[in-house]
Motif scaffolding. Structure first.
Motif, PDB file in Angstrom:
ATOM      1  N   UNK A  27      49.891  69.072  52.721  1.00 25.93           N
ATOM      2  CA  UNK A  27      49.370  68.006  51.878  1.00 25.93           C
ATOM      3  C   UNK A  27      48.665  68.586  50.662  1.00 25.93           C
ATOM      4  N   UNK A  28      47.892  69.635  50.872  1.00 26.53           N
ATOM      5  CA  UNK A  28      47.152  70.267  49.774  1.00 26.53           C
ATOM      6  C   UNK A  28      48.114  70.810  48.710  1.00 26.53           C
ATOM      7  N   UNK A  29      49.264  71.312  49.145  1.00 21.71           N
ATOM      8  CA  UNK A  29      50.247  71.829  48.192  1.00 21.71           C
ATOM      9  C   UNK A  29      50.877  70.717  47.365  1.00 21.71           C
ATOM     10  N   UNK A  30      50.919  69.505  47.885  1.00 21.47           N
ATOM     11  CA  UNK A  30      51.537  68.388  47.178  1.00 21.47           C
ATOM     12  C   UNK A  30      50.617  67.746  46.150  1.00 21.47           C
ATOM     13  N   UNK A  31      49.329  67.984  46.270  1.00 18.70           N
ATOM     14  CA  UNK A  31      48.362  67.346  45.386  1.00 18.70           C
ATOM     15  C   UNK A  31      47.957  68.325  44.293  1.00 18.70           C
ATOM     16  N   UNK A  32      48.226  67.984  43.023  1.00 22.41           N
ATOM     17  CA  UNK A  32      47.881  68.897  41.936  1.00 22.41           C
ATOM     18  C   UNK A  32      46.373  69.151  41.872  1.00 22.41           C
ATOM     19  N   UNK A  33      46.018  70.368  41.588  1.00 24.17           N
ATOM     20  CA  UNK A  33      44.620  70.778  41.416  1.00 24.17           C
ATOM     21  C   UNK A  33      43.745  70.468  42.620  1.00 24.17           C
ATOM     22  N   UNK A  34      44.324  70.475  43.782  1.00 25.21           N
ATOM     23  CA  UNK A  34      43.550  70.214  44.997  1.00 25.21           C
ATOM     24  C   UNK A  34      42.974  71.529  45.493  1.00 25.21           C
ATOM     25  N   UNK A  35      41.667  71.662  45.330  1.00 24.31           N
ATOM     26  CA  UNK A  35      41.014  72.891  45.771  1.00 24.31           C
ATOM     27  C   UNK A  35      39.957  72.603  46.827  1.00 24.31           C
ATOM     28  N   UNK A  37      38.375  72.155  50.481  1.00 26.44           N
ATOM     29  CA  UNK A  37      38.558  72.899  51.719  1.00 26.44           C
ATOM     30  C   UNK A  37      38.361  71.991  52.926  1.00 26.44           C
ATOM     31  N   UNK A  38      37.329  71.141  52.861  1.00 23.63           N
ATOM     32  CA  UNK A  38      37.088  70.302  54.038  1.00 23.63           C
ATOM     33  C   UNK A  38      38.072  69.132  54.061  1.00 23.63           C
ATOM     34  N   UNK A  39      38.436  68.717  55.242  1.00 24.37           N
ATOM     35  CA  UNK A  39      39.507  67.743  55.439  1.00 24.37           C
ATOM     36  C   UNK A  39      39.175  66.383  54.851  1.00 24.37           C
ATOM     37  N   UNK A  40      37.940  65.938  54.994  1.00 26.17           N
ATOM     38  CA  UNK A  40      37.582  64.616  54.487  1.00 26.17           C
ATOM     39  C   UNK A  40      37.717  64.564  52.965  1.00 26.17           C
ATOM     40  N   UNK A  41      37.247  65.586  52.271  1.00 18.80           N
ATOM     41  CA  UNK A  41      37.363  65.616  50.808  1.00 18.80           C
ATOM     42  C   UNK A  41      38.811  65.704  50.372  1.00 18.80           C
ATOM     43  N   UNK A  42      39.579  66.488  51.103  1.00 17.35           N
ATOM     44  CA  UNK A  42      40.992  66.624  50.768  1.00 17.35           C
ATOM     45  C   UNK A  42      41.731  65.303  50.964  1.00 17.35           C
ATOM     46  N   UNK A  43      41.422  64.597  52.034  1.00 18.46           N
ATOM     47  CA  UNK A  43      42.055  63.299  52.265  1.00 18.46           C
ATOM     48  C   UNK A  43      41.628  62.293  51.202  1.00 18.46           C
ATOM     49  N   UNK A  44      40.362  62.334  50.791  1.00 18.56           N
ATOM     50  CA  UNK A  44      39.905  61.467  49.696  1.00 18.56           C
ATOM     51  C   UNK A  44      40.700  61.743  48.423  1.00 18.56           C
ATOM     52  N   UNK A  45      40.894  63.027  48.125  1.00 14.57           N
ATOM     53  CA  UNK A  45      41.644  63.402  46.936  1.00 14.57           C
ATOM     54  C   UNK A  45      43.099  62.942  47.051  1.00 14.57           C
ATOM     55  N   UNK A  46      43.686  63.058  48.231  1.00 10.14           N
ATOM     56  CA  UNK A  46      45.066  62.614  48.445  1.00 10.14           C
ATOM     57  C   UNK A  46      45.181  61.103  48.237  1.00 10.14           C
ATOM     58  N   UNK A  47      44.219  60.368  48.731  1.00  9.96           N
ATOM     59  CA  UNK A  47      44.220  58.909  48.572  1.00  9.96           C
ATOM     60  C   UNK A  47      44.154  58.542  47.097  1.00  9.96           C
ATOM     61  N   UNK A  48      43.257  59.180  46.357  1.00 11.03           N
ATOM     62  CA  UNK A  48      43.127  58.882  44.929  1.00 11.03           C
ATOM     63  C   UNK A  48      44.393  59.253  44.167  1.00 11.03           C
ATOM     64  N   UNK A  49      45.005  60.368  44.537  1.00 13.45           N
ATOM     65  CA  UNK A  49      46.238  60.788  43.878  1.00 13.45           C
ATOM     66  C   UNK A  49      47.357  59.784  44.142  1.00 13.45           C
TER      67      UNK A  49
END
Length: 91
Positions: A27-35, A37-49
Motif C-alpha cells: 500500500x505504501x508503494x502505491x501512495x505517492x510521497x508516503x513516508x 511508518x505507523x499504520x494508522x497514519x499510513x492508512x489515513x494517508x491512503x484514505x486521503x489519496x
C-alpha cells in the motif's frame, strides 16, 4: 501439551502480522510521497489519496460530458466494479 498449543498460536500470529506488514508495504508503494511508518497514519494517508483520486475522476468525467456517480462497493469486490463504472458513464 499447553506449550505446543501456545507455539502453534504464536506461529499463526506471526504469519498474520507478516501478511499485514507485507500488505502495508504494498500500500505504501502505491501512495505517492508516503513516508509514514505507523499504520494508522499510513492508512489515513491512503484514505486521503483515494478521496483525491475519486474527486479527480469526478472532475474529469464532468469535463468530458459524462457523469460517474461516486460508488461505494462492499469490501472484497476488488477493482472490477470500479473499472466497469469508469466505462459506463452516462451523458
Amino acid at each position: 501439551k499447553r506449550s505446543r498449543s501456545a507455539e502453534v498460536h504464536n506461529l499463526s500470529e506471526r504469519r498474520r502480522r507478516d501478511r499485514i506488514n507485507e500488505k502495508m508495504r504494498a500500500l505504501q508503494e502505491l501512495i505517492p510521497n508516503c513516508n509514514k511508518v505507523d499504520k494508522a497514519s499510513m492508512l489515513d494517508e491512503a484514505i486521503e489519496y483515494l478521496k483525491s483520486l475519486q474527486l479527480q475522476v469526478q472532475i474529469m468525467s464532468m469535463a468530458s460530458g459524462y457523469y460517474i456517480p461516486p460508488v461505494m462497493f462492499p469490501p472484497g469486490m476488488g477493482h472490477y466494479p470500479a473499472a466497469m463504472a469508469m466505462g459506463m458513464g452516462m451523458p
